[in-house]
Design a protein around this motif. Sequence first.
Motif, PDB file in Angstrom:
ATOM      1  N   ASP A  56       0.860  -1.177   0.000  1.00 23.75           N
ATOM      2  CA  ASP A  56       0.000   0.000   0.000  1.00 23.75           C
ATOM      3  C   ASP A  56       0.898   1.228   0.000  1.00 23.75           C
ATOM      4  O   ASP A  56       2.107   1.115  -0.236  1.00 23.75           O
ATOM      5  CB  ASP A  56      -0.978  -0.012   1.186  1.00 23.75           C
ATOM      6  CG  ASP A  56      -0.274  -0.018   2.541  1.00 23.75           C
ATOM      7  OD1 ASP A  56       0.888   0.450   2.616  1.00 23.75           O
ATOM      8  OD2 ASP A  56      -0.872  -0.476   3.527  1.00 23.75           O
ATOM      9  N   LYS A  57       0.346   2.391   0.268  1.00 26.10           N
ATOM     10  CA  LYS A  57       1.140   3.617   0.132  1.00 26.10           C
ATOM     11  C   LYS A  57       2.235   3.731   1.190  1.00 26.10           C
ATOM     12  O   LYS A  57       3.212   4.459   1.002  1.00 26.10           O
ATOM     13  CB  LYS A  57       0.239   4.848   0.196  1.00 26.10           C
ATOM     14  CG  LYS A  57      -0.446   5.091   1.523  1.00 26.10           C
ATOM     15  CD  LYS A  57      -1.341   6.314   1.451  1.00 26.10           C
ATOM     16  CE  LYS A  57      -1.998   6.623   2.786  1.00 26.10           C
ATOM     17  NZ  LYS A  57      -1.019   7.052   3.808  1.00 26.10           N
ATOM     18  N   ASN A  64       8.110   4.871   4.243  1.00 27.79           N
ATOM     19  CA  ASN A  64       8.354   6.263   4.611  1.00 27.79           C
ATOM     20  C   ASN A  64       9.748   6.496   5.172  1.00 27.79           C
ATOM     21  O   ASN A  64      10.301   7.592   5.045  1.00 27.79           O
ATOM     22  CB  ASN A  64       7.313   6.722   5.635  1.00 27.79           C
ATOM     23  CG  ASN A  64       5.905   6.685   5.077  1.00 27.79           C
ATOM     24  OD1 ASN A  64       5.645   7.216   4.004  1.00 27.79           O
ATOM     25  ND2 ASN A  64       5.001   6.030   5.785  1.00 27.79           N
ATOM     26  N   ASN A  65      10.305   5.478   5.818  1.00 20.48           N
ATOM     27  CA  ASN A  65      11.594   5.689   6.473  1.00 20.48           C
ATOM     28  C   ASN A  65      12.587   4.549   6.265  1.00 20.48           C
ATOM     29  O   ASN A  65      13.723   4.637   6.726  1.00 20.48           O
ATOM     30  CB  ASN A  65      11.394   5.916   7.982  1.00 20.48           C
ATOM     31  CG  ASN A  65      10.443   4.904   8.582  1.00 20.48           C
ATOM     32  OD1 ASN A  65      10.565   3.710   8.331  1.00 20.48           O
ATOM     33  ND2 ASN A  65       9.480   5.369   9.370  1.00 20.48           N
ATOM     34  N   GLY A  66      12.167   3.476   5.608  1.00 25.14           N
ATOM     35  CA  GLY A  66      13.088   2.381   5.335  1.00 25.14           C
ATOM     36  C   GLY A  66      13.245   1.386   6.462  1.00 25.14           C
ATOM     37  O   GLY A  66      13.996   0.420   6.341  1.00 25.14           O
TER      38      GLY A  66
END
Length: 294
Positions: free
Chosen positions: A71-72, A89-91
């Motif tokens: 998903d996003k 978003n942050n890995g």
Amino acid sequence: MKSESNYGTINIPQPGQESPKKIEYIFENNNALFPENIEIYKFKTPYYESLQQIERLKNYFNIKNTTTKEDKDKILILSEKKVIEIDKNNGYFSYINNEKLYNNKIYKNIPTDSEAIEIAKKFLIETKLFSGRFQSVSVTAQKAENEAGETVVMAKDVWFYPVVNGRPIYGISRIIVTIGNKGEIEAVCKYYRDFEFYKKEKLKSLEKAVQEIKEGRASSNIPPEATKAHIKKSFLGYWEDPEQQYLIPVYVFQGETAINNKIEKFDIFTPAIENVELVLNKNIDEEYFSTQKD
């Protein structure tokens, strides 16, 4: 509300307990020397690097015939009982072998702490997850009851904490490797982002940091019953949370207070530079307070 500060917000947990209504701060051995300026670091874009690391994990754990869900915000890679989850978003990512982890139906021959550290470090080096910044390591035991009703150690968690310029990084920044039966790796959690030097900033004065503490503009876990807080040690560290773009320097104050004739230890964190908005978040896991203890 979006911060107008140059370095955005820094989210530091504030325990759910009330803060002391009236407390005296007593600074002992206040001979620490602080620099005039301090280095600021910027986190690198982690997502694509994490995908490369995931491929190495899949090879290491022989993960094949996978199903991917996306998903996003997240990617899930599923293969029978093995799961890899990536935060886009942050890995940050985690790997879990659900067939082995927390399985108390099988006898487990668990390595010693020193053996667990050696196994975990070798794994991180082989998968290129290890960094020379990981200079602080600790081990905790996962315990459970076996089928005979005995409390036994089911696994060892090896915690790797980063250090930069000799200063510890607090917050979420860590890698955890879970070692199970006969040294098998049952789980990996990577909550660490690589970073690079950005610039130097003028350090906030110690006097101003102390004043902010007295005004309640700092995060502390001092018990609400405390009337005196003895600050035994003060030094500089850094703080990482998942939403930061920069690794933010913080003042760290460690001390003790007496509650009913019992000594309680505490930590206080406050930003060490200007242009940072401090958010005291009561919804963040309080274990962030306990990282990198002396």
